[in-house]
Design a protein around this motif. Structure first.
Motif, PDB file in Angstrom:
ATOM      1  N   GLY A 131      35.289 -70.453 -54.880  1.00  0.00           N
ATOM      2  CA  GLY A 131      35.975 -71.528 -54.173  1.00  0.00           C
ATOM      3  C   GLY A 131      36.479 -72.643 -55.068  1.00  0.00           C
ATOM      4  O   GLY A 131      37.223 -73.515 -54.611  1.00  0.00           O
ATOM      5  N   TRP A 132      36.078 -72.639 -56.328  1.00  0.00           N
ATOM      6  CA  TRP A 132      36.517 -73.645 -57.295  1.00  0.00           C
ATOM      7  C   TRP A 132      37.783 -73.190 -57.999  1.00  0.00           C
ATOM      8  O   TRP A 132      38.061 -71.993 -58.088  1.00  0.00           O
ATOM      9  N   PRO A 149      35.603 -76.779 -54.072  1.00  0.00           N
ATOM     10  CA  PRO A 149      36.090 -76.046 -52.901  1.00  0.00           C
ATOM     11  C   PRO A 149      36.706 -76.931 -51.833  1.00  0.00           C
ATOM     12  O   PRO A 149      37.657 -76.531 -51.154  1.00  0.00           O
ATOM     13  N   ASN A 158      28.464 -79.187 -53.721  1.00  0.00           N
ATOM     14  CA  ASN A 158      28.621 -78.877 -52.301  1.00  0.00           C
ATOM     15  C   ASN A 158      27.460 -78.059 -51.741  1.00  0.00           C
ATOM     16  O   ASN A 158      27.533 -77.567 -50.614  1.00  0.00           O
TER      17      ASN A 158
END
Length: 259
Positions: free
Chosen positions: A160-161, A173, A234
């Protein structure tokens, strides 16, 4: 407040250095020595004077004393770390304990020099930090770490990065930009170039701190720990795993893209 050091330094000579120390003798001695050796050096006595100086002109590197009355060097360092493109920072301290060095490195300092130290040694440390930063800027944001460095046009996606090496930008993300230090940036470049491979501390020290004689297993652990915390901001999946007696493993699959 602008403290950007985003202009490439073609040579360490002429680089803009600011010394922050409450001791007028140290300020005078170090400033005079650096000027004699081709640097654009000046000195201030405290954090307030530093901020006033940075409001008026950018600089390339700050030599920052830790033990000062009022606002100490670590507090000043903390305030400077809000700017991802800020100047290099070398801490000066008469405190030799390991924990103090670790705290300064964890907060984002590029180097830590013990007092008493000669102006020549401090100048060598300054040149070392500036060379590393110049390598980044000259390549449009790519870090020179030998074969482990991503190409200047590479962009990486993982868990997600995204990591844009041209712009030196790490995006979480959720879309937030996460600031990384020079060493964290080099280290992330190594992991992304060779994911799902165990990287020994010795290899990481060689590739991220070859200009720094004080880069060792302990400092590598500190930098990995700091990078790991940022990548877990996160509360997502584990990204960097410690492999006992071997080193570190970057777990996610990595997709390389052209930015």
């Amino acid at each position: 407040m602008t403290v950007s050091a985003n202009t490439a330094i073609s040579s360490t000579s002429g680089a803009r250095i600011v010394i922050v120390d409450d001791d007028p003798g140290v300020r005078e001695l170090l400033t005079e020595f650096l000027v004699e050796n081709g640097f654009g050096a000046e000195a201030v006595a405290n954090g307030a004077a530093l901020r006033d100086r940075l409001e008026r002109r950018e600089c390339d590197l700050i030599v920052l004393d830790i033990m000062m009355p009022g606002e100490d060097g670590l507090s000043i360092l903390r305030s400077l770390m809000h700017d991802a493109d800020g100047p290099g920072i070398i801490m000066l301290s008469a405190i030799s304990s390991e924990i103090d060095r670790i705290v300064a490195l964890e907060m984002g300092a590029d180097d830590y020099v013990l007092k008493p130290s000669t102006p020549r040694e401090i100048m060598a440390r300054i040149r070392s930090v500036l060379r590393r930063r110049a390598g980044t800027a000259a390549r449009g944001g790519a870090i020179s770490v030998g074969h482990a460095a991503p190409a200047p046009t590479d962009c990486f996606a993982f868990a997600g990065w995204t990591f844009d090496s041209r712009r030196r930008k790490l995006t979480a993300p959720g879309g937030a930009i996460v600031a990384v230090t020079e060493t964290e940036y080099r280290m992330l470049a190594i992991f992304l170039r060779d994911p799902q491979v165990v990287h020994s501390r010795e290899n990481l020290a060689d590739l991220t701190g070859r200009d720094n004689p004080h880069c060792n297993d302990r400092t590598i652990d500190v930098h990995v720990s700091r990078l790991r915390r940022k990548l877990s901001v996160n509360g997502g999946d584990e990204i960097i795993r410690t492999v006992r007696n071997r080193g570190y493993l970057f777990l996610p699959r990595v997709e390389a893209r052209v930015a």
